[in-house]
Design a protein around this motif. Structure first.
Motif, PDB file in Angstrom:
ATOM      1  N   GLY A 148      31.578  46.724 113.791  1.00 14.00           N
ATOM      2  CA  GLY A 148      32.225  46.979 115.061  1.00 14.00           C
ATOM      3  C   GLY A 148      33.284  48.063 114.971  1.00 14.00           C
ATOM      4  O   GLY A 148      33.133  49.015 114.208  1.00 14.00           O
ATOM      5  N   PRO A 149      34.362  47.933 115.778  1.00 10.71           N
ATOM      6  CA  PRO A 149      34.707  46.793 116.637  1.00 10.71           C
ATOM      7  C   PRO A 149      33.705  46.618 117.778  1.00 10.71           C
ATOM      8  O   PRO A 149      33.023  47.567 118.169  1.00 10.71           O
ATOM      9  N   GLY A 164      31.008  42.442 124.585  1.00  6.53           N
ATOM     10  CA  GLY A 164      32.459  42.555 124.678  1.00  6.53           C
ATOM     11  C   GLY A 164      32.929  42.919 126.069  1.00  6.53           C
ATOM     12  O   GLY A 164      34.136  42.954 126.337  1.00  6.53           O
ATOM     13  N   THR A 219      25.283  41.656 118.715  1.00  3.18           N
ATOM     14  CA  THR A 219      25.836  42.766 117.926  1.00  3.18           C
ATOM     15  C   THR A 219      25.137  42.918 116.581  1.00  3.18           C
ATOM     16  O   THR A 219      25.591  43.670 115.727  1.00  3.18           O
ATOM     17  N   ASP A 230      34.380  45.374 120.962  1.00  2.29           N
ATOM     18  CA  ASP A 230      34.971  45.235 122.297  1.00  2.29           C
ATOM     19  C   ASP A 230      34.192  45.980 123.366  1.00  2.29           C
ATOM     20  O   ASP A 230      34.173  45.563 124.538  1.00  2.29           O
ATOM     21  N   GLU A 248      31.961  53.216 117.160  1.00  2.00           N
ATOM     22  CA  GLU A 248      32.077  51.763 117.142  1.00  2.00           C
ATOM     23  C   GLU A 248      30.724  51.072 117.000  1.00  2.00           C
ATOM     24  O   GLU A 248      30.660  49.837 116.968  1.00  2.00           O
TER      25      GLU A 248
END
Length: 791
Positions: free
Chosen positions: A177-178, A185, A210, A180, A172
């Motif tokens: 991304g994701p 996140g 990010t 989360d 990830e």
């Protein structure tokens, strides 16, 4: 400045706010009812904006500082030889805990620290880098274990994280991304730091939020990661003070120091010249004496002997002593430099007038000292996972440059043992306190009953969350974001702030890393160790072997035997059997089984899984290795379409890796060049026989593996983590015409380094080739790069 409330009132309020079935809390809190008036006309109506969630009046700011790979006795604050005056100063006005514990490894410690649960419950039974497809080991942060940051933010706090974040699934970590499971996140509103287990302190791979960002300066301009992190944290504090001085904050500051590579400015190293010529055996004796004098260990504590497999200092050659002493000079300088930088952060807090209302937890290490450098140490630490050269004579060739950007250096395992005085073992060894016991210093002016005081309650990193919640008056939630939460495993340390004789609320705790395991209960510890940590990643057969039922368990009455000096297993088999059964119950409750699940590369999630053709366009950069095609030990070809319109273009077309391993296809002085870099120790090039032509150009690089290994190659690969390097035939072609060819002795292995990335049109991070300085951006245009894996 918010006024601090009396300590006793805070304590009582905090204890009253601990989890209770009768006070179920759900987060986020529902919106408050509209407090205005809505009538038929504007004149009769009263507007009112929604108000944000308000923290409890007088709730403190909270700073959690976490260092990396620092043993119990490394710092001067706990008897070590590395001078840490800033930590000394904090401890002089606070508390020193001498029975505080981590998990013995980095990702698991951070998962436990930031949630108040056990690491397996969060999904981090071992390193994120070797996740496996079991719930306790898959590195996917469980939604039922909300972070401190998430809970505090939903209770009115600002939240920020700086430095090392080693708790995102590797697949990830990508530009898309994701997100989360990134810090932002998981409850942190701001993040500035790095995602890997380690990074260069001189040329790090950083993220803001990010988004990948590059350091603002070069090493030769004075850049150092710890300094940068502190600067950014101070900037965040200043902005917070300017905008929201009455809003409490939670700041998590986790350095990359003092994990390898041991990178530190030379002027700091010079301060330690000759300070470790006495060797690790003598250093332990000296540290032990200082610990007794400081009172950080009991008067009756005993110094445990050197473990089997570590050589006595006096048995070493003169060359070994010279190299190893230098390694420890560099490490100690690294710790002192880190102490200085963290001191700047705390000073900024004081300059703002916020020290009085800030609760500081300073955890000196996420595990014991690291033996992962091996018996000789290494100047290519991550390369040792693939079998790079660690011979003393080889390392002495670069003796003066240890600590510089040129080397990924780590000290010899003997020093990791020396820095865990008085305990047995070190990092990874969860069965003994040398792996799990780390210093904790707590400061909260006006709320700590004594200064320069020692606290000896048994504690664990999962105690930090409940302590923070108690101090902040936060009720632990039953649900967060609609997900029922697992109960906290830790216990608040708050009672011990005022009362040195307060009983340990944490009465039981299991430990487990790579099958090394232990159980603590009411002053007793039983544990089983499986291997020597200096061989962990170079002897996988040893690390992943079965036969757990045959492991030898030891038993210690640690209420009376502080350093685990006396094994009582034979004298008290009944107690041992009782604790082994207790470990089994706790292991099942926390999903610890199966012990040491073997990572399977074929099942590891990756966007590249199953693909053989990849297209990368101009502008692609900072792609981590785990989301890329694995070309190590595989025949492959790279096709690049470029535009050399003026005939003078130069720079990197495509590069993956960095100074300590990788490849680069670039143009310099008009010639197309392919660089193969094996651990930074073997550099091989193909250079085109003619200049690159003007205009549109198609470049082809091909590598065909030679599976008939030479004896030299077999020897190099014999201790490799994964046999991912192979010799082969390489060729370069331009517009269909071959312009260079040759034999590469070994290609691959650099993916295990993991701290560097793939870039199109430049080489970010450290340079793969010594022929150029990063980023060496291509001055023409790279239209497209295609990578094809051959059958």
């Amino acid at each position: 400045m918010r006024r601090s409330i009396p300590f006793l009132s805070s304590l009582l309020f905090g204890l009253a706010s601990m989890p209770a079935n009768s006070r179920a809390e759900v987060l986020p809190k529902p919106d408050a009812p509209f407090s205005g008036v809505v009538a038929e006309t504007r004149e009769k109506s009263v507007p009112a904006f929604p108000q944000p969630v308000q923290p409890r009046k007088g709730a403190p700011n909270v700073i959690v500082i976490l260092l990396d790979d620092v043993g119990f006795s490394a710092s001067s604050t706990f008897g070590g030889a590395a001078q840490t005056p800033e930590l000394d100063r904090l401890a002089a006005h606070g508390l020193r805990y001498n029975q505080f514990h981590t998990t013995a490894l980095c990702s698991p410690t951070r998962a436990s620290l930031l949630t108040g649960r056990n690491q397996h419950q969060v999904g981090f039974g071992n390193l994120a880098d070797i996740a496996t497809g079991y719930p306790a080991y898959n590195s996917v942060w469980k939604s039922e274990t909300a972070s401190i940051a998430r809970v505090l933010r939903l209770n009115g706090y600002s939240t920020a994280a700086f430095g090392k974040w080693h708790n995102t699934p590797l697949w990830e970590i990508s530009p898309v991304g994701p997100f989360d499971h990134w810090p932002t996140g998981l409850g942190f509103e701001y993040f500035y730091g790095f995602q890997a287990g380690e990074t260069s302190q001189w040329e790090p791979q950083l993220y803001r939020g990010t988004v990948a960002v590059e350091p603002t300066k070069k090493p030769e301009q004075g850049y150092h990661l710890t300094t940068d992190l502190v600067d950014d944290a101070i900037k965040w504090l200043h902005n917070h003070e300017a905008v929201a001085p009455d809003k409490p904050f939670f700041l998590y500051f986790a350095t990359g120091a003092t994990h390898a590579p041991h990178h530190v400015p030379k002027e700091w190293i010079d301060k330690y010249k000759g300070r470790f010529d006495q060797g690790w055996d003598r250093l332990r004796e000296e540290s032990f004496a200082r610990q007794k004098a400081l009172g950080v260990i009991p008067a009756g504590a005993e110094l445990t002997p050197r473990p089997e497999g570590l050589p006595a200092w006096e048995s070493l050659t003169a060359d070994q002593k010279r190299l190893f002493a230098r390694q420890m000079e560099v490490y100690s300088a690294f710790l002192s430099h880190t102490d200085h930088e963290v001191g700047r952060l705390l000073k900024a807090l004081g300059d703002e007038g916020r020290a009085e209302d800030t609760l500081v937890f300073y955890i000196v290490g996420d595990n014991g000292g690291s033996a992962e450098g091996g018996l000789n140490g290494s100047d290519s630490n991550l390369g040792t996972l693939q079998g790079s050269n660690t011979e003393v004579a080889f390392q002495l060739q670069h003796f003066a440059d240890l600590g510089s950007p040129l080397y990924d250096n780590h000290y010899a395992a003997g020093w990791s043992w020396a820095t865990t005085t008085p305990f047995q073992w070190m990092k990874q060894i969860a069965s003994h306190f040398g792996g799990t016991r780390n210093p904790l210093v707590v400061s909260w002016p006006g709320h700590v009953a004594e200064t320069q005081a020692i606290r000896s309650q048994f504690g664990h990193v999962n105690d930090i969350a409940p302590t923070i919640y108690a101090a902040a008056g936060v009720t632990f939630p039953e649900k967060v974001d609609g997900v029922s939460q697992l109960p906290l495993e830790g216990a608040s340390l708050l009672p011990s702030f005022a009362d040195p004789s307060a009983k340990s609320a944490h009465r039981e705790q299991y430990f487990e890393i790579f099958g090394n395991r232990a159980i603590y209960k009411d002053g007793w510890v039983a544990g089983a160790r499986r291997y020597a940590p200096w061989e962990a990643f170079t002897n996988l057969a040893r690390l992943f072997r079965g036969g757990f039922e045959n492991d030898k368990w030891e038993l210690y009455h640690v209420d009376e035997d502080f350093s685990q000096a006396h094994d009582l297993a034979e004298k008290n088999p009944k107690k041992l059997a009782e604790l082994k059964a207790e470990f089994d119950r706790e292991a099942r409750r926390n999903a610890v089984f199966p012990l040491v699940p073997i990572p399977d590369p074929d099942t590891f999630p990756s966007p590249a899984a199953g693909k053989t053709h990849f297209v990368l366009y101009e502008g692609v950069e900072r792609l981590p290795t785990r989301i890329l095609p694995d070309i190590s030990a595989r025949s492959h070809k790279i096709t690049a379409a470029i535009d050399n319109e003026d005939g003078g273009a130069e720079g990197v077309i495509v590069a993956e890796g960095g100074r300590h391993g990788g490849y680069s296809l670039y143009v310099k002085d008009g010639k197309l060049i392919y660089q193969n870099n094996l651990f930074g120790q073997t550099l091989e090039k193909l250079v085109a026989s003619k200049p690159l032509p003007r205009g549109k150009v198609t470049i082809l690089y091909e590598f065909d593996v030679d599976f008939s290994l030479t004896e030299a190659a077999k020897g190099l690969l014999s201790s490799a983590l994964v046999a991912k390097a192979r010799p082969g035939r390489a060729r370069l072609a331009v517009n269909g015409e071959e312009v260079a060819s040759g034999h590469l002795s070994l290609f691959g292995g650099f993916r295990s380094i993991g701290t560097e990335t793939l870039d199109i049109g430049k080489d970010l991070g450290s340079p793969v080739s010594p022929d150029y300085a990063s980023p060496f951006a291509f001055t023409g245009r790279v239209e497209k790069v295609e990578i094809d894996l051959k059958k």
